[in-house]
Scaffold this motif. Sequence first.
Motif, mmCIF file in Angstrom:
data_model
loop_
_atom_site.group_PDB
_atom_site.id
_atom_site.type_symbol
_atom_site.label_atom_id
_atom_site.label_comp_id
_atom_site.label_asym_id
_atom_site.label_seq_id
_atom_site.Cartn_x
_atom_site.Cartn_y
_atom_site.Cartn_z
ATOM 1 N N PHE A 176 0.822 -1.208 0.000
ATOM 2 C CA PHE A 176 0.000 0.000 0.000
ATOM 3 C C PHE A 176 0.863 1.268 0.000
ATOM 4 N N LEU A 177 1.837 1.312 0.895
ATOM 5 C CA LEU A 177 2.702 2.487 0.987
ATOM 6 C C LEU A 177 3.442 2.702 -0.325
ATOM 7 N N PHE A 178 3.887 1.620 -0.911
ATOM 8 C CA PHE A 178 4.623 1.737 -2.167
ATOM 9 C C PHE A 178 3.720 2.325 -3.259
ATOM 10 N N PHE A 179 2.525 1.760 -3.387
ATOM 11 C CA PHE A 179 1.619 2.272 -4.423
ATOM 12 C C PHE A 179 1.278 3.732 -4.175
ATOM 13 N N TYR A 180 1.014 4.028 -2.920
ATOM 14 C CA TYR A 180 0.584 5.409 -2.624
ATOM 15 C C TYR A 180 1.691 6.402 -2.946
ATOM 16 N N THR A 181 2.919 6.066 -2.530
ATOM 17 C CA THR A 181 4.006 7.017 -2.810
ATOM 18 C C THR A 181 4.301 7.066 -4.304
ATOM 19 N N LEU A 182 4.216 5.905 -4.961
ATOM 20 C CA LEU A 182 4.483 5.890 -6.403
ATOM 21 C C LEU A 182 3.458 6.764 -7.145
ATOM 22 N N PHE A 183 2.196 6.538 -6.826
ATOM 23 C CA PHE A 183 1.147 7.341 -7.482
ATOM 24 C C PHE A 183 1.300 8.815 -7.129
ATOM 25 N N GLY A 184 1.637 9.043 -5.883
ATOM 26 C CA GLY A 184 1.841 10.434 -5.456
ATOM 27 C C GLY A 184 2.943 11.080 -6.272
ATOM 28 N N SER A 185 4.023 10.359 -6.420
ATOM 29 C CA SER A 185 5.155 10.897 -7.165
ATOM 30 C C SER A 185 4.763 11.180 -8.608
ATOM 31 N N LEU A 186 4.020 10.249 -9.199
ATOM 32 C CA LEU A 186 3.569 10.451 -10.586
ATOM 33 C C LEU A 186 2.639 11.657 -10.684
ATOM 34 N N THR A 187 1.746 11.754 -9.697
ATOM 35 C CA THR A 187 0.814 12.887 -9.712
ATOM 36 C C THR A 187 1.574 14.202 -9.632
ATOM 37 N N PHE A 188 2.611 14.222 -8.776
ATOM 38 C CA PHE A 188 3.438 15.437 -8.711
ATOM 39 C C PHE A 188 3.992 15.744 -10.081
ATOM 40 N N LEU A 189 4.478 14.725 -10.726
ATOM 41 C CA LEU A 189 5.086 14.898 -12.046
ATOM 42 C C LEU A 189 4.076 15.476 -13.035
ATOM 43 N N PHE A 190 2.867 14.901 -13.018
ATOM 44 C CA PHE A 190 1.853 15.385 -13.968
ATOM 45 C C PHE A 190 1.403 16.806 -13.646
ATOM 46 N N HIS A 191 1.495 17.156 -12.381
ATOM 47 C CA HIS A 191 1.040 18.501 -12.003
ATOM 48 C C HIS A 191 2.078 19.578 -12.287
ATOM 49 N N LEU A 192 3.301 19.152 -12.508
ATOM 50 C CA LEU A 192 4.346 20.169 -12.685
ATOM 51 C C LEU A 192 4.073 21.137 -13.840
ATOM 52 N N PRO A 193 3.689 20.647 -15.018
ATOM 53 C CA PRO A 193 3.492 21.601 -16.122
ATOM 54 C C PRO A 193 2.398 22.622 -15.832
ATOM 55 N N THR A 194 1.344 22.214 -15.092
ATOM 56 C CA THR A 194 0.231 23.125 -14.846
ATOM 57 C C THR A 194 0.381 23.849 -13.516
ATOM 58 N N ALA A 195 1.471 23.533 -12.800
ATOM 59 C CA ALA A 195 1.619 24.103 -11.454
ATOM 60 C C ALA A 195 1.584 25.618 -11.485
ATOM 61 N N ARG A 196 2.253 26.205 -12.486
ATOM 62 C CA ARG A 196 2.315 27.661 -12.559
ATOM 63 C C ARG A 196 0.919 28.258 -12.760
#
Lengths: 117, 693
Positions: B254-274
Motif C-alpha cells: 500500500f505504501l509503495f503504491f501510494y508514494t508511487l502514485f503520489g510521485s507520478l501525480t506530482f510529475l503530472f502537475h508540474l506543467p500546470t503548477a504555474r
Amino acid sequence: MSGFEVRRHDNGDVSILHLKGFLDAHTAPQFEHALQELVSENRVKIVVSMSDLDYISSAGLGVFMGFIEEIREKDGDIKLSSMSEKVFKVFDLLGFPSLYEIFDDESAALAKFNETN
Amino acid sequence: MKTNPIPEKIALFFVILLGLLTFAFDILQFSSSLDFSQWEYLNEGINFVILISYYYYIRHKKFVNQSDIQLNLKNFIKLLALLYIWTLGWKQILSPSFVTTDFPKAPDTIGTVVYSNLITFAAIVLVVPMLLIIKNLIFYKQKNRTRIYLTLALGATLLGMLTTVVFRQPLDLSSDREYIYQSLVLGASIIFYLILATHNSWITYLSRKMKYSYFLISIGLVWVIALMFDVIFKETVAAHSLVVAAFTNLSWYFLFFYTLFGSLTFLFHLPTARVFDRKMKEVQSLHHLGRVIAAEFDLNKLVKIITEMTKDVIESKYTWIEVYDDQTGHLSVAATINIDKRELKSMDNHALHEIGVRVIESKKRFSINSIAKSGAYADIRAWKKDIACIAAAPLLGANDQVLGILYATKSVEFGFDPDDLNMLEAYANQAAIALENVKLIKNSLVQERLERELQIARDVQMRLLPQKVPDVPLKLETLTITAYEVGGDYYDFYQNHPHHLGIVIGDVSGKGTSAAFYMAETKGVIQSLTREQRNPVEILEATNLILRDSLERKSFITLLVADIDYKKRVLSFARAGHCPVAHYSRRRDEVAFLQPGGIAVGLDKGPIFSKMLELKKISFEKDDVLAFFTDGLSEAMDARGEEFGEERLGEIIRESAQEDVEVIKDNVINAILGFLQGQNLHDDLTLIIVKCT
C-alpha cells in the motif's frame, strides 16, 4: 411631481426659452442653467415663453430675480410671454408685472425687442 | 475528538506486556527447543491483539490527526527514517541470520530472535502511524466512496493476515495452484490499494514551489519504500509473527503504491503548477479585494489597494489607476505603483492619451503586446524604455458609465497573456464597484446632513411662531402645517397700541436653513418697527429697505401687515406680494378677497416697491370673519394637479361663518384634507381666522 423641460430657440439676437411642466425647487436648477448659458454667451435679450408651463413656485420665480439685474446691466432684458391664467395669477400676486414686461405671445415680445433695436 | 485516557493506558500496558510475553517465549523456544502445542496460533493471536491494542492506543494521538499536509508529510518521513535507523542499527549490532527453510524462516542465532522481535515491534509501532498519516491525506478531499474503498482495503488486509496464518504461506502472486488463495487475497488487496492510491487530490492545492520540491523528495521516497520490504521486513518479521508479517507485507504494498502514485501525480502537475498557482492567487486576491471593498470607504486607500493587487497578480511593472474627478470632470491619476504620481500627472504623452480615449470610447479593455521603438505608440517607449507592452481596462460603473481606467505595463514584449488581461478587467470591475460604493456612502451622508439641517430649520421656524393667541376681544384661531421640504411661512401678532392688534403673515422663498434665517430676521425687523409704527405701508417700506440688502438675489419675502382697530372695527392692511385677505361680511353674506397693490419684499430696491404698495382700509361688523393665509393653502394641489384655490376657501368660510371660530378652522382643515386625498402638501400652509365681536 411632473417633469420640467426648457427648450431654447434663437431668433436673431433674441433667445426664446420655452418652459414646460412644473417649475419648482427641484426643477429650478435646470432653468437657472439655461439662463446661465445664455448670459455666458452674452445673449441677454431673452423671451421666456410659458405657454406650456403648468406651475411655478417661489423657487422658480427666484430664478428670474437671480438674473435680471445682471442682464439689465448688460442692456438686455427678460420679457415674459404666453402665460396661462393660473401662472399669471402667481406673477401678479407677487407684483411681477411692475418689474417685468409681460406679453400675450412670443411675437409681441420679439417685436418689443426689435423695436428698441 | 474525545479521548479516553484510561483504556488507552490499559491498551499500551497490554502492548508492552504481551510483547514481552511473546519475546520471552521466542527466547525460551529457541534456547530449549520447547514445543508447546498450538503455540503458533496463540502467538499469532497475541500479536494480533498487540496490533489492535496499539492502534487503539495511538489513533487519537495528535501526532496522527493533523490536517495540515506539510506536517503529515514531515511526520511520515520521520517515521520512515526512524524505521530504517532502528533496523539498520540493530542489524549492525546483532547481525541476524536465518535458516533457509521454506516459510517462515527460522532464526539462526539468539541475536536473530532478539532482532526479529525488535523489528516486529518497530513494524507495529511505526507502520501503524504511517498508515494513519496516509489516511489523513486520503481524507483531505473526501469523495463519496472513499470510506467504502478504505473499508474494503482494510478488510482485504485482515483477510490476508488470516489466510497467512491459516495456510502458513507467504503472500505472493503466484500461478501455483497451491498458493491460489494467497494470490487471490493479495490480488484483491492490491486492487483496493491501487484505488486508494489515486486519492491524492491534496497535491493539487500545493503551491508550485512545493510541487517541485515534493516531487524531488517523492522520487527518493518511492525508492526507499520500495527497498523497505527487502531491507526491513522480509524474513525478519515472519520469524516472529505471521500476522504482523502479513500486515507489514500488505502495508508495504500500500505504501509503495501510494508514494508511487503520489510521485507520478506530482510529475503530472508540474506543467500546470504555474497556471494553477496563478489561478489560486487570482481567486484569493479577488476574494480579498471583495472583502476590502465591503469594509473600506476611503477612496484613496481603495485605489491603492487595487493597484497593488493588480501588480501582484499580473506581475506588471508599472501600474496606475485614473479616476474621473467629480469637481473637474477630468481623469486624474489616483494611485500608482513603481512610478511617481506627479510624473504621470505632469506628463503629456500623446500615445498614452490615445489609449485612454480608445478605452473610454469602446468601453473595452485595450492592450498592445509589443510597442515598437518607432511607429504608433513609440511615444510611450520614448517616455519609458522599460514599457514593452501596455494594457488598459475601463472601470465600468452602473449604466456602463466609464468611471476611470486601470493601466498596467510590463517590460517584456508579449508579457500579457489572456489571463492577465482578464484579471486586469476583473480588477477594473472591482474598482468600479468600490468607487460606486464610496459615492453612494458619500451621497447618503450628504442626504443625512441635509435632513438634519431641515429638521433644525423646522424647529427654528416653529419656535419663531407665536406660542399662543393674543388676549383681545376678537376670536382668533391659527393653523400651521409644515410641508416636508419647503418651508418659510411665518406669522406674528403685536399689541403695542391700545385697542389695536397687529397681524403679520408672510412667506419666505427658499427652504431649509436659509428660509429659517430670513424668517428670524424678518420677525426681528417687524417686531422693532411695530413698536413705533402702526401704519402697515410704512412698516412694509421700512422692512423692504432693511431686508433688501441682506436677502440673496434669488430670495424674496411676501408679507402682509394688518392693523385691526377692534374698538372702531377698522381693518387697515398693506400687502407686499402676499395672498389677499378674505373678508366675510355678515350683512352681505359673501366673501370678498381684498388684494391691494404691492410687490414682494426683495424684488425691488425701493422706488417701485413704494409706488406699488397700497393701503387698504375697511370697516367690519360683528360676526364678520377675516382670514389671512399663505399660498400653501390656496395652491394646495390634488393628485391631478388642481389647486384648492381661493374660491373653495371663500365658500367654506361663508358656509360656516355662523359657527364658532374653532369650527370654521376645523371645516377648512377637513376641506383641505378631503381635497388632497392623501397627497402631500408641497408648501407650508398657514391660516389665521379672526371672527369679529
